[in-house]
Design a protein around this motif. Structure first.
Motif, short mmCIF file in Angstrom:
data_model
loop_
_atom_site.label_atom_id
_atom_site.label_comp_id
_atom_site.label_asym_id
_atom_site.label_seq_id
_atom_site.Cartn_x
_atom_site.Cartn_y
_atom_site.Cartn_z
N ILE A 23 0.84 -1.20 0.00
CA ILE A 23 0.00 0.00 0.00
C ILE A 23 0.88 1.25 0.00
CG2 ILE A 23 -1.66 1.34 1.36
CD1 ILE A 23 -2.87 -1.40 2.23
N HIS A 24 1.92 1.24 0.82
CA HIS A 24 2.85 2.37 0.86
C HIS A 24 3.46 2.61 -0.53
CE1 HIS A 24 6.05 5.01 2.26
NE2 HIS A 24 6.89 4.26 1.57
N ASP A 25 3.92 1.54 -1.16
CA ASP A 25 4.52 1.66 -2.50
C ASP A 25 3.49 2.16 -3.52
OD1 ASP A 25 6.90 0.78 -1.42
OD2 ASP A 25 6.76 -1.24 -2.26
N ALA A 26 2.26 1.70 -3.41
CA ALA A 26 1.21 2.15 -4.33
C ALA A 26 0.93 3.64 -4.15
CB ALA A 26 -0.07 1.34 -4.12
N THR A 124 -5.32 -8.06 -6.46
CA THR A 124 -4.22 -9.02 -6.33
C THR A 124 -2.96 -8.54 -7.07
OG1 THR A 124 -5.07 -10.23 -8.22
CG2 THR A 124 -5.73 -11.01 -6.03
N ASP A 125 -3.08 -7.47 -7.85
CA ASP A 125 -1.89 -6.99 -8.55
C ASP A 125 -1.63 -5.52 -8.23
OD1 ASP A 125 -2.79 -5.37 -11.30
OD2 ASP A 125 -4.28 -6.77 -10.54
N PHE A 126 -0.37 -5.16 -8.30
CA PHE A 126 0.08 -3.83 -7.90
C PHE A 126 -0.49 -2.73 -8.79
CE2 PHE A 126 3.32 -0.42 -7.82
CZ PHE A 126 3.25 -0.11 -6.48
N ALA A 127 -0.53 -2.94 -10.10
CA ALA A 127 -1.02 -1.91 -11.02
C ALA A 127 -2.47 -1.54 -10.71
CB ALA A 127 -0.88 -2.38 -12.46
N THR A 128 -3.29 -2.52 -10.38
CA THR A 128 -4.68 -2.25 -10.03
C THR A 128 -4.76 -1.48 -8.72
OG1 THR A 128 -5.39 -4.23 -11.21
CG2 THR A 128 -6.95 -3.29 -9.64
N LEU A 129 -3.90 -1.82 -7.77
CA LEU A 129 -3.88 -1.10 -6.50
C LEU A 129 -3.50 0.37 -6.73
CD1 LEU A 129 -4.16 -1.03 -3.44
CD2 LEU A 129 -1.78 -1.78 -3.29
#
Length: 148
Positions: A23-26, A124-129
């Motif tokens: 979440i921090h990275d997103a 489940t994937d970073f791009a969507t987050l």
């Protein structure tokens, strides 16, 4: 009409350290400039909001503009924390966005009944987050008027 971007603190209640890191990275990837604070369980969330214990200094525990809430946490689960927040006159106006892995209709309806402002299935994937974080930021901090 859309307003300008406001910088409100964001409080994230998430017990999983890996999820907190993602979440921090997103938030960084999305270019978020809000102060982000993390708590690890529902009891710590309530201590933060009520300025108790290690959160008794308001400068270190600013009132959040929104809360991102995981449901499955130790000590006090997300449902109990949400119920407590929405039943407290001094806290109930803070928007609470539930972000969890459950897709059960019963959970979704129950949480809206408790006062959740939004319900988001954890991607489940970073791009969507990252897309979700950008959308949340735009909606809650540029379009919606939040109470002071």
């Amino acid at each position: 009409m859309e307003g300008t971007k406001k910088l409100f603190p964001i409080l994230i209640a998430e017990d999983d350290p890996d999820d907190r890191l993602i979440i921090h990275d997103a938030f960084e990837e999305a270019g978020m400039h809000h102060a982000v604070h993390y708590v690890e369980d529902g009891q710590e969330l309530m201590d933060y909001l009520c300025l108790r214990g290690k959160y008794s200094w308001p400068n270190h525990s600013p009132r959040p503009g929104i809360i991102l809430l995981d449901l499955n946490m130790p000590k006090k689960n997300g449902q109990d924390a949400l119920s407590e927040i929405k039943s407290d006159p001094s806290l109930k106006r803070i928007p609470v966005i539930v972000m969890t892995t459950s897709k059960r209709d019963e959970d979704i309806g129950f949480l809206y009944d408790l006062g959740a402002n939004s319900y988001i299935h954890k991607p489940t994937d970073f791009a969507t987050l990252v897309t979700i974080v950008k959308t949340l930021s735009r909606y809650w901090f540029e379009i919606v008027e939040l109470p002071s």
